[in-house]
Design a protein around this motif. Sequence first.
Motif, PDB file in Angstrom:
ATOM      1  N   LEU A  47       0.821  -1.212   0.000  1.00 10.84           N
ATOM      2  CA  LEU A  47       0.000   0.000   0.000  1.00 10.84           C
ATOM      3  C   LEU A  47       0.856   1.265   0.000  1.00 10.84           C
ATOM      4  O   LEU A  47       0.563   2.215  -0.735  1.00 10.84           O
ATOM      5  N   THR A  48       1.898   1.308   0.818  1.00 13.38           N
ATOM      6  CA  THR A  48       2.757   2.495   0.829  1.00 13.38           C
ATOM      7  C   THR A  48       3.498   2.629  -0.506  1.00 13.38           C
ATOM      8  O   THR A  48       3.757   3.741  -0.968  1.00 13.38           O
ATOM      9  N   ARG A  49       3.813   1.500  -1.124  1.00 19.07           N
ATOM     10  CA  ARG A  49       4.461   1.514  -2.444  1.00 19.07           C
ATOM     11  C   ARG A  49       3.504   2.093  -3.486  1.00 19.07           C
ATOM     12  O   ARG A  49       3.870   2.960  -4.275  1.00 19.07           O
ATOM     13  N   LEU A  50       2.273   1.594  -3.489  1.00 20.08           N
ATOM     14  CA  LEU A  50       1.273   2.038  -4.457  1.00 20.08           C
ATOM     15  C   LEU A  50       0.889   3.498  -4.239  1.00 20.08           C
ATOM     16  O   LEU A  50       0.774   4.274  -5.193  1.00 20.08           O
ATOM     17  N   GLU A  56       2.736  10.674  -4.540  1.00 19.30           N
ATOM     18  CA  GLU A  56       4.042  11.326  -4.396  1.00 19.30           C
ATOM     19  C   GLU A  56       4.174  12.106  -3.083  1.00 19.30           C
ATOM     20  O   GLU A  56       4.667  13.231  -3.062  1.00 19.30           O
ATOM     21  N   GLU A  57       3.729  11.511  -2.020  1.00 22.12           N
ATOM     22  CA  GLU A  57       3.893  12.115  -0.695  1.00 22.12           C
ATOM     23  C   GLU A  57       5.093  11.453  -0.002  1.00 22.12           C
ATOM     24  O   GLU A  57       5.219  10.228  -0.007  1.00 22.12           O
ATOM     25  N   PHE A  60       4.731   8.330   2.430  1.00 21.06           N
ATOM     26  CA  PHE A  60       4.572   6.965   1.925  1.00 21.06           C
ATOM     27  C   PHE A  60       5.917   6.364   1.531  1.00 21.06           C
ATOM     28  O   PHE A  60       6.180   5.190   1.788  1.00 21.06           O
ATOM     29  N   LYS A  61       6.765   7.158   0.908  1.00 18.84           N
ATOM     30  CA  LYS A  61       8.094   6.676   0.509  1.00 18.84           C
ATOM     31  C   LYS A  61       8.915   6.295   1.740  1.00 18.84           C
ATOM     32  O   LYS A  61       9.580   5.261   1.771  1.00 18.84           O
ATOM     33  N   LYS A  62       8.863   7.139   2.760  1.00 18.37           N
ATOM     34  CA  LYS A  62       9.631   6.914   3.982  1.00 18.37           C
ATOM     35  C   LYS A  62       9.216   5.606   4.661  1.00 18.37           C
ATOM     36  O   LYS A  62      10.059   4.791   5.028  1.00 18.37           O
ATOM     37  N   LYS A 150      -4.571   4.241 -13.033  1.00 16.12           N
ATOM     38  CA  LYS A 150      -3.500   4.765 -13.874  1.00 16.12           C
ATOM     39  C   LYS A 150      -2.167   4.132 -13.508  1.00 16.12           C
ATOM     40  O   LYS A 150      -1.382   3.743 -14.386  1.00 16.12           O
ATOM     41  N   ASN A 151      -1.909   4.004 -12.221  1.00 15.84           N
ATOM     42  CA  ASN A 151      -0.633   3.442 -11.779  1.00 15.84           C
ATOM     43  C   ASN A 151      -0.561   1.933 -11.973  1.00 15.84           C
ATOM     44  O   ASN A 151       0.510   1.394 -12.277  1.00 15.84           O
TER      45      ASN A 151
END
Length: 327
Positions: A47-50, A56-57, A60-62, A150-151
Motif C-alpha cells: 500500500l505504501t508503495r502504491l 508522491e507524498e 509513503f516513501k519513507k 493509472k498506476n
Amino acid sequence: MSNNFNPLLSYSKRLQSILVKASRQKSPALFLYRTDARTLIFMLEALTRLFDKSFEEKIFKKWNKRFKKLEDVLGQIDYFVAFEKEFSSNKKISKKIIRPLNSEVKTLTKKFNSYLLNKKWLVDRLLSFDKKMLEYPLYYDHKFATQIKKNLEGEINKILSFCEKAGFSFTNLEDDVHELRRALRWISIYATALNGLIQLKKSTKKPKYNINYLTKDILNSPFNKLAAKPKGCSILEFDSNSFYALSFLIKELGRLKDKGLRTHALSQAIVTSEKLSPLQAKTKALKILGLEKNSETEILKAASDLMYTALIKDRVLQGLIVDQKSA
C-alpha cells in the motif's frame, strides 16, 4: 476518510498486536517469522508503495522503505529456514553441508532482534505510523480510483516492456525470472491489500487460453478471495479469469525460481562446509539433486516460453483491468 475505511490502519493495528507479543519473546525475530507477520508487512509495503507512486507524498516513501526493510530480513530468514528443512530430509545431504544454513539463520535473527529493539519496532514505532496516516486522510472516491487505475496500468505496461526488451528470452534467474515474478506479485498483492477496493468481475465469455491457468489450486486459493466492497467507496474491477491467470503465473514462476535457487543454496552451503570452488560445489549440488548441468538454461527457457504464451498469445495482463465504478 470514507466511512472510516482505512486499510493501512487495519493492517498496522494487526501488526502492532503481533509486535507487542513479540516483545515478550526470547527471539522476537523468530516469533515474527513463525506468526507470519511477513504477510501483514507485505500488505503495508504494498500500500505504501502504491500510494507513493500515486500521490508522491514523502510520508509513503519513507514508511515504504521501513516496511521493506522488515520484509526483506524476514524473507532472508525464510530462505535459509526453508532450504535447511528441505535439505535435512534429503539423505544424500550431510549434516555438515546443512550446518552453514543454520548458522545463517542464527546470524540473521540475532541482527534482526537488535534492529527491532534499536529502532523501537517492539514498542511504539507503528503508533507513529498510525498518527501520520490519520494526519493524511485518503478519500476513496472516483478520483482516488482513477489514480490507482493509472498506476496499475503503468506497472502492467512496465512488465510487458520488460519482457519485450528481453525478447521473451530470459538469461538470468535473479535479474529476469525473480524480478519479473516480483513485479507480477505486486499487482496481485495490491488486489488483496486494498481490502475490497478491487473486486473481481466474472468473465462472461470462456477464454480460449493456450494454458490451463484455471486449475483447482488457483481457483480455491484463499489468496484469490478478495474482501467485500467497502461502503461508500469507489472500486476498480479485475477480470476474474485474468486475475486467476496472474496468480497461476506467479505460482509457476515461483516454482521455477525455487528450482534454480535450490541449486544455488546447496552450492553455497557446499562451498562453505567443504571448501570447494564455486564450480566444484555447483557440480556436486547438481549431482545430489539429480539435475543436469544445463538445468538453469532449461528453467530460463521454461519461464520465457510461459510468459510469451501468457502475455502475447493469451494477453492475460492486457485484459486484467476491466472497469471502474463510482460509489
